[in-house]
Design an enzyme around this catalytic site. Structure first.
Site, PDB file in Angstrom:
ATOM      1  N   GLY A   1      35.103  27.233  74.709  1.00  0.00           N
ATOM      2  CA  GLY A   1      36.252  26.698  75.425  1.00  0.00           C
ATOM      3  C   GLY A   1      37.507  27.441  75.046  1.00  0.00           C
ATOM      4  O   GLY A   1      37.456  28.555  74.542  1.00  0.00           O
TER       5      GLY A   1
ATOM      6  N   VAL B   1      41.725  27.357  73.490  1.00  0.00           N
ATOM      7  CA  VAL B   1      42.717  26.684  72.662  1.00  0.00           C
ATOM      8  C   VAL B   1      44.084  26.930  73.303  1.00  0.00           C
ATOM      9  O   VAL B   1      44.415  28.069  73.625  1.00  0.00           O
ATOM     10  CB  VAL B   1      42.709  27.207  71.211  1.00  0.00           C
ATOM     11  CG1 VAL B   1      43.706  26.445  70.354  1.00  0.00           C
ATOM     12  CG2 VAL B   1      41.315  27.105  70.605  1.00  0.00           C
TER      13      VAL B   1
ATOM     14  N   ASP C   1      31.210  29.605  59.225  1.00  0.00           N
ATOM     15  CA  ASP C   1      31.807  30.587  60.135  1.00  0.00           C
ATOM     16  C   ASP C   1      33.138  31.103  59.592  1.00  0.00           C
ATOM     17  O   ASP C   1      34.086  31.313  60.332  1.00  0.00           O
ATOM     18  CB  ASP C   1      31.987  29.946  61.521  1.00  0.00           C
ATOM     19  CG  ASP C   1      32.105  30.978  62.640  1.00  0.00           C
ATOM     20  OD1 ASP C   1      31.786  32.159  62.397  1.00  0.00           O
ATOM     21  OD2 ASP C   1      32.518  30.596  63.753  1.00  0.00           O
TER      22      ASP C   1
HETATM   23  P1  ATP Z   1      34.758  31.293  68.311  1.00  0.00           P
HETATM   24  O1  ATP Z   1      33.730  31.111  69.360  1.00  0.00           O
HETATM   25  O2  ATP Z   1      35.318  32.686  68.207  1.00  0.00           O
HETATM   26  O3  ATP Z   1      34.376  30.760  66.978  1.00  0.00           O
HETATM   27  P2  ATP Z   1      36.124  28.927  68.972  1.00  0.00           P
HETATM   28  O4  ATP Z   1      35.892  28.572  70.396  1.00  0.00           O
HETATM   29  O5  ATP Z   1      35.252  28.259  68.021  1.00  0.00           O
HETATM   30  O6  ATP Z   1      36.032  30.466  68.784  1.00  0.00           O
HETATM   31  P3  ATP Z   1      38.566  28.670  67.442  1.00  0.00           P
HETATM   32  O7  ATP Z   1      38.142  29.727  66.505  1.00  0.00           O
HETATM   33  O8  ATP Z   1      38.785  27.320  66.894  1.00  0.00           O
HETATM   34  O9  ATP Z   1      37.636  28.575  68.728  1.00  0.00           O
HETATM   35  O10 ATP Z   1      39.894  29.147  68.150  1.00  0.00           O
HETATM   36  C1  ATP Z   1      39.924  30.362  68.869  1.00  0.00           C
HETATM   37  C2  ATP Z   1      41.257  31.041  68.588  1.00  0.00           C
HETATM   38  O11 ATP Z   1      42.330  30.208  68.998  1.00  0.00           O
HETATM   39  C3  ATP Z   1      41.526  31.322  67.108  1.00  0.00           C
HETATM   40  O12 ATP Z   1      40.963  32.531  66.674  1.00  0.00           O
HETATM   41  C4  ATP Z   1      43.041  31.330  67.074  1.00  0.00           C
HETATM   42  O13 ATP Z   1      43.533  32.579  67.513  1.00  0.00           O
HETATM   43  C5  ATP Z   1      43.422  30.281  68.102  1.00  0.00           C
HETATM   44  N1  ATP Z   1      43.633  28.966  67.447  1.00  0.00           N
HETATM   45  C6  ATP Z   1      42.689  28.058  67.155  1.00  0.00           C
HETATM   46  N2  ATP Z   1      43.214  26.961  66.555  1.00  0.00           N
HETATM   47  C7  ATP Z   1      44.537  27.187  66.470  1.00  0.00           C
HETATM   48  C8  ATP Z   1      45.657  26.431  65.922  1.00  0.00           C
HETATM   49  N3  ATP Z   1      45.480  25.239  65.358  1.00  0.00           N
HETATM   50  N4  ATP Z   1      46.883  26.984  66.006  1.00  0.00           N
HETATM   51  C9  ATP Z   1      47.053  28.202  66.552  1.00  0.00           C
HETATM   52  N5  ATP Z   1      46.067  28.956  67.072  1.00  0.00           N
HETATM   53  C10 ATP Z   1      44.804  28.475  67.037  1.00  0.00           C
HETATM   54 MG    MG Z   2      36.623  30.910  65.992  1.00  0.00          MG
HETATM   55 MG    MG Z   3      33.878  28.646  66.542  1.00  0.00          MG
END
Ligand code: ATP
Ligand code: MG
Ligand code: MG
Length: 300
Positions: free
Chosen positions: A20, A22, A162
């Site tokens: 998804g 962010v 992770d």
């Molecule tokens: P992945 O599949 O790469 O693990 P993900 O869908 O699990 O990604 P996150 O890693 O939680 O998602 O967030 C993706 C990106 O969004 C982060 O690398 C960061 O750049 C941004 N992000 C996430 N949480 C925050 C936050 N609390 N404040 C600012 N930026 C954020």
């Molecule tokens: Mg991530």
């Molecule tokens: Mg992730």
């Protein structure tokens, strides 16, 4: 009911992950900025259950969560296959119609906005800039804060699974916030290895045993070893970095002088130190002498 748009003004996307998006959003009533993670999911992901129970200065602060219906959507079969929502769909429907009607639920997680960017960005900025002596001091402080967060996660009998510079953020105070608990799982108490069947974690930061099903919290210590390595040493291009990460055993031999990282990267999980022990060791550790962190020509 669209709680996201009724309670928040969506400002801009901050990042896109595999499940998804962010977004940066403003809470309309409180007039405060937040990060809102939207996850396409049928069941409640572990991520939110984990995050909601953590409270530590070096872990992203959780505010709230809610499930939101996107309503019925029609999409073509190919698209449907692509987003892998195949489970639970009426197979007959899928076979005999060209379009599928789905009702996707989205989970929204409201968290603290970490405007200081990711550790990946910090490392990149330091690697392309001329060498600075202050890097050593800052790296030590970040390493200490990351360890503090990981020690707390492990004390809650959890494994992050992770840890990587993209998932380590900086809060408004400039301090480290560990984020992305999307792969977090329970660690067990008695030191026995837990069986896990999913293929999870980012491959280049994964401990060797993590490709299998038997591993424990020491996989986090391995990933930390690689993160520390990147924190303290100037590594040139992305290509070079990937090569370094893939040949972790070689790193083990290269960093003889930095015993602490070597033990963290041990192929045997039981030989890796606990996060709690590392914290004490790091206090005594000053790393390589000032100026010596600029090993731009380090190749594997
Ligand atoms: P992945 O599949 O790469 O693990 P993900 O869908 O699990 O990604 P996150 O890693 O939680 O998602 O967030 C993706 C990106 O969004 C982060 O690398 C960061 O750049 C941004 N992000 C996430 N949480 C925050 C936050 N609390 N404040 C600012 N930026 C954020
Ligand atoms: Mg991530
Ligand atoms: Mg992730």
């Amino acid at each position: 009911f669209d709680r996201f748009n009724s309670d928040f003004d969506c400002i801009e996307p901050l990042g896109k992950g595999s499940y998804g998006c962010v977004y940066k959003a403003r809470h309309k009533v409180l007039d405060q900025y937040r990060a809102i993670k939207e996850i396409r999911s049928k069941d409640l992901p572990r991520e939110v259950l984990v995050l909601a129970n953590l409270d530590h200065p070096n872990i992203v602060r959780y505010f709230s969560c809610w499930l939101q219906d996107t309503g019925y959507k029609y999409m073509t079969k190919t698209l449907y296959h692509k987003i892998e929502l195949i489970k639970g769909v009426d197979l007959l429907l899928l076979l005999f119609s060209s379009e599928v009607k789905i009702n996707t639920k989205f989970l929204f997680i409201e968290m603290e906005l970490c405007e200081g960017g990711t550790l990946r960005r910090w490392i990149h900025k330091k690697n392309i800039a001329p060498a600075e002596n202050s890097r050593q001091r800052q790296s030590l402080e970040f390493a200490r804060q990351i360890l503090s967060g990981v020690e707390y996660i492990h004390s809650k009998k959890l494994i992050h699974r992770d840890l990587k510079p993209e998932n380590i953020l900086f809060g408004q105070d400039g301090n480290v916030r560990i984020g992305d608990f999307g792969l977090a799982t329970q660690d067990n108490d008695d030191g026995e290895l837990v069986e896990r069947t999913e293929d999870s974690g980012t491959r280049s930061y994964m401990a060797p045993e993590q490709v299998g099903v038997n591993y424990d919290r020491k996989v986090d210590v391995f990933a930390l070893g690689l993160i520390f390595f990147e924190l303290f040493w100037r590594i040139g291009t992305g290509h070079e970095r990937i090569k370094v990460c893939k040949t972790t055993c070689t790193i083990g031999e290269r960093v003889n002088d930095v015993h602490i990282i070597k033990t963290m990267l041990s192929t045997k999980p039981e030989a890796r130190p606990e996060a709690s022990a590392l914290k004490t060791e790091l206090k005594r550790w000053t790393g390589t002498p000032e100026g010596n962190t600029d090993q731009g020509n380090l190749t594997v």
